[in-house]
Design a protein around this motif. Structure first.
Motif, mmCIF file in Angstrom:
data_model
loop_
_atom_site.group_PDB
_atom_site.id
_atom_site.type_symbol
_atom_site.label_atom_id
_atom_site.label_comp_id
_atom_site.label_asym_id
_atom_site.label_seq_id
_atom_site.Cartn_x
_atom_site.Cartn_y
_atom_site.Cartn_z
ATOM 1 N N ARG A 7 -44.426 -23.427 -56.905
ATOM 2 C CA ARG A 7 -45.080 -22.135 -56.618
ATOM 3 C C ARG A 7 -44.444 -21.497 -55.407
ATOM 4 N N ASP A 8 -44.553 -20.139 -55.343
ATOM 5 C CA ASP A 8 -44.009 -19.404 -54.206
ATOM 6 C C ASP A 8 -42.582 -19.880 -53.904
ATOM 7 N N SER A 9 -41.721 -19.821 -54.897
ATOM 8 C CA SER A 9 -40.348 -20.317 -54.756
ATOM 9 C C SER A 9 -39.638 -19.630 -53.589
ATOM 10 N N GLN A 10 -38.864 -20.419 -52.863
ATOM 11 C CA GLN A 10 -38.092 -19.947 -51.723
ATOM 12 C C GLN A 10 -36.603 -20.165 -51.977
ATOM 13 N N PRO A 11 -35.750 -19.354 -51.352
ATOM 14 C CA PRO A 11 -34.304 -19.584 -51.510
ATOM 15 C C PRO A 11 -33.900 -21.008 -51.149
ATOM 16 N N SER A 12 -34.634 -21.633 -50.231
ATOM 17 C CA SER A 12 -34.313 -23.012 -49.854
ATOM 18 C C SER A 12 -34.643 -24.015 -50.959
ATOM 19 N N ASP A 13 -35.355 -23.564 -51.997
ATOM 20 C CA ASP A 13 -35.620 -24.435 -53.141
ATOM 21 C C ASP A 13 -34.430 -24.478 -54.104
ATOM 22 N N SER A 14 -33.452 -23.639 -53.882
ATOM 23 C CA SER A 14 -32.264 -23.621 -54.750
ATOM 24 C C SER A 14 -31.554 -24.959 -54.658
ATOM 25 N N ALA A 15 -31.499 -25.659 -55.768
ATOM 26 C CA ALA A 15 -30.947 -27.014 -55.823
ATOM 27 C C ALA A 15 -30.937 -27.458 -57.284
ATOM 28 N N THR A 16 -30.452 -28.647 -57.513
ATOM 29 C CA THR A 16 -30.560 -29.274 -58.831
ATOM 30 C C THR A 16 -31.735 -30.233 -58.813
ATOM 31 N N TYR A 17 -32.593 -30.126 -59.831
ATOM 32 C CA TYR A 17 -33.773 -30.973 -59.923
ATOM 33 C C TYR A 17 -33.565 -32.004 -61.027
ATOM 34 N N LEU A 18 -33.620 -33.265 -60.629
ATOM 35 C CA LEU A 18 -33.383 -34.377 -61.538
ATOM 36 C C LEU A 18 -34.701 -35.010 -61.952
ATOM 37 N N CYS A 19 -34.874 -35.181 -63.235
ATOM 38 C CA CYS A 19 -36.009 -35.905 -63.789
ATOM 39 C C CYS A 19 -35.564 -37.349 -64.009
ATOM 40 N N ALA A 20 -36.409 -38.297 -63.666
ATOM 41 C CA ALA A 20 -36.065 -39.706 -63.847
ATOM 42 C C ALA A 20 -37.290 -40.461 -64.322
ATOM 43 N N SER A 72 -42.516 -45.471 -71.509
ATOM 44 C CA SER A 72 -42.279 -45.149 -70.102
ATOM 45 C C SER A 72 -43.590 -44.932 -69.371
ATOM 46 N N GLN A 73 -43.651 -45.466 -68.143
ATOM 47 C CA GLN A 73 -44.895 -45.426 -67.382
ATOM 48 C C GLN A 73 -44.766 -44.658 -66.072
ATOM 49 N N SER A 74 -43.543 -44.575 -65.534
ATOM 50 C CA SER A 74 -43.349 -43.972 -64.221
ATOM 51 C C SER A 74 -42.339 -42.847 -64.329
ATOM 52 N N PHE A 75 -42.688 -41.728 -63.702
ATOM 53 C CA PHE A 75 -41.852 -40.525 -63.818
ATOM 54 C C PHE A 75 -41.656 -39.922 -62.440
ATOM 55 N N PHE A 76 -40.443 -39.459 -62.195
ATOM 56 C CA PHE A 76 -40.098 -38.985 -60.867
ATOM 57 C C PHE A 76 -39.306 -37.688 -60.952
ATOM 58 N N TRP A 77 -39.499 -36.838 -59.950
ATOM 59 C CA TRP A 77 -38.660 -35.660 -59.770
ATOM 60 C C TRP A 77 -37.918 -35.804 -58.452
ATOM 61 N N TYR A 78 -36.605 -35.634 -58.537
ATOM 62 C CA TYR A 78 -35.757 -35.653 -57.360
ATOM 63 C C TYR A 78 -35.113 -34.283 -57.204
ATOM 64 N N ARG A 79 -34.938 -33.870 -55.969
ATOM 65 C CA ARG A 79 -34.220 -32.646 -55.647
ATOM 66 C C ARG A 79 -32.867 -33.042 -55.060
ATOM 67 N N GLN A 80 -31.812 -32.377 -55.508
ATOM 68 C CA GLN A 80 -30.477 -32.697 -55.005
ATOM 69 C C GLN A 80 -29.761 -31.404 -54.630
ATOM 70 N N TYR A 81 -29.555 -31.225 -53.336
ATOM 71 C CA TYR A 81 -28.752 -30.107 -52.869
ATOM 72 C C TYR A 81 -27.285 -30.422 -53.095
ATOM 73 N N SER A 82 -26.489 -29.383 -53.236
ATOM 74 C CA SER A 82 -25.068 -29.545 -53.491
ATOM 75 C C SER A 82 -24.418 -30.396 -52.405
ATOM 76 N N GLY A 83 -23.748 -31.454 -52.804
ATOM 77 C CA GLY A 83 -23.063 -32.321 -51.860
ATOM 78 C C GLY A 83 -23.951 -33.331 -51.162
ATOM 79 N N LYS A 84 -25.223 -33.364 -51.532
ATOM 80 C CA LYS A 84 -26.164 -34.296 -50.915
ATOM 81 C C LYS A 84 -26.668 -35.299 -51.946
ATOM 82 N N SER A 85 -27.420 -36.275 -51.478
ATOM 83 C CA SER A 85 -27.965 -37.286 -52.371
ATOM 84 C C SER A 85 -29.355 -36.866 -52.866
ATOM 85 N N PRO A 86 -29.836 -37.475 -53.945
ATOM 86 C CA PRO A 86 -31.160 -37.115 -54.468
ATOM 87 C C PRO A 86 -32.269 -37.460 -53.484
#
Lengths: 108, 117
Positions: free
Chosen positions: A77-90, A30-44
């Motif tokens: 860093r400095d996590s905020q309540p708005s960071d609450s989500a599901t984080y997808l590794c791809a 594998s050569q390319s790695f990505f982090w996606y954030r997905q809020y509940s009911g939203k797309s990555p």
């Protein structure tokens, strides 16, 4: 078939703390790695991409890649309540293979 | 820059009925992807188009799913007949597909939430 493993969580951190999210993978090529954030009911939503060993920083986010150990991590860093989500590794070049995601909860 | 557009946003159908989803990628993006995301899982690739040609459809259940991308821009994904297990969010993504440099960031549309009763 590439496999991507993530702890489903939830990972709970207090506001202002550092959240550390981890991902391991099976395909050494594998050569390319990505982090996606997905809020509940939203797309990555793409938040970070990393292609070389080491760290890549973007604002409060740092992605870390270690190809020898086959893991990639995301630090918030400095996590905020708005960071609450599901984080997808791809990972992948054309065809992305996703992990099941880690749910992050940041409490005020 | 406008993002990936999808419609409809929600669809409820009975099993054995047919349904179609539409996607318009980001302008200039040659590669278009359809993913299926079942609740609690990561997205799974169904089909990938490069311009109007299919690159990968190895995980598309071809007995019931079909997709096309006429003229290399918009795409439609169809399910006929639908089964209960097709209940999921169908996500369209696109990428510029920069061959030189070898990396390929994908951007997702809002998705279509399908419920099969």
């Amino acid at each position: 078939q590439k496999e991507v493993e993530q702890n489903s969580g939830p990972l709970s951190v207090p506001e202002g703390a550092i959240a550390s999210l981890n991902c391991t993978y099976s395909d050494r090529g594998s050569q390319s790695f990505f982090w996606y954030r997905q809020y509940s009911g939203k797309s990555p939503e793409l938040i970070m991409s990393i292609y070389s060993n080491g760290d890549k920083e973007d604002g409060r986010f740092t992605a870390q890649l270690n190809k020898a150990s086959q893991y990639v991590s995301l630090l918030i860093r400095d996590s905020q309540p708005s960071d609450s989500a599901t984080y997808l590794c791809a990972l992948g070049f054309q065809k992305l293979v996703f992990g099941t995601g880690t749910r992050l909860l940041v409490s005020p | 820059e406008a993002g990936v557009a999808q419609s409809p946003r929600y669809k409820i159908i009975e099993k054995r009925q047919s349904v179609a989803f539409w996607c318009n990628p980001i302008s200039g993006h040659a590669t278009l992807y359809w993913y299926q995301q079942i609740l609690g899982q990561g997205p799974k690739l169904l089909i990938q188009f490069q311009n109007n040609g299919v690159v990968d459809d190895s995980q598309l259940p071809k007995d019931r799913f079909s997709a096309e991308r006429l003229k290399g821009v918009d795409s439609t994904l169809k399910i006929q007949p639908a089964k209960l297990e097709d209940s999921a969010v169908y996500l369209c993504a696109s990428s510029y597909n920069r061959i030189a440099g070898g990396h390929n960031e994908q951007f997702f549309g809002p998705g279509t939430r399908l419920t099969v009763l």
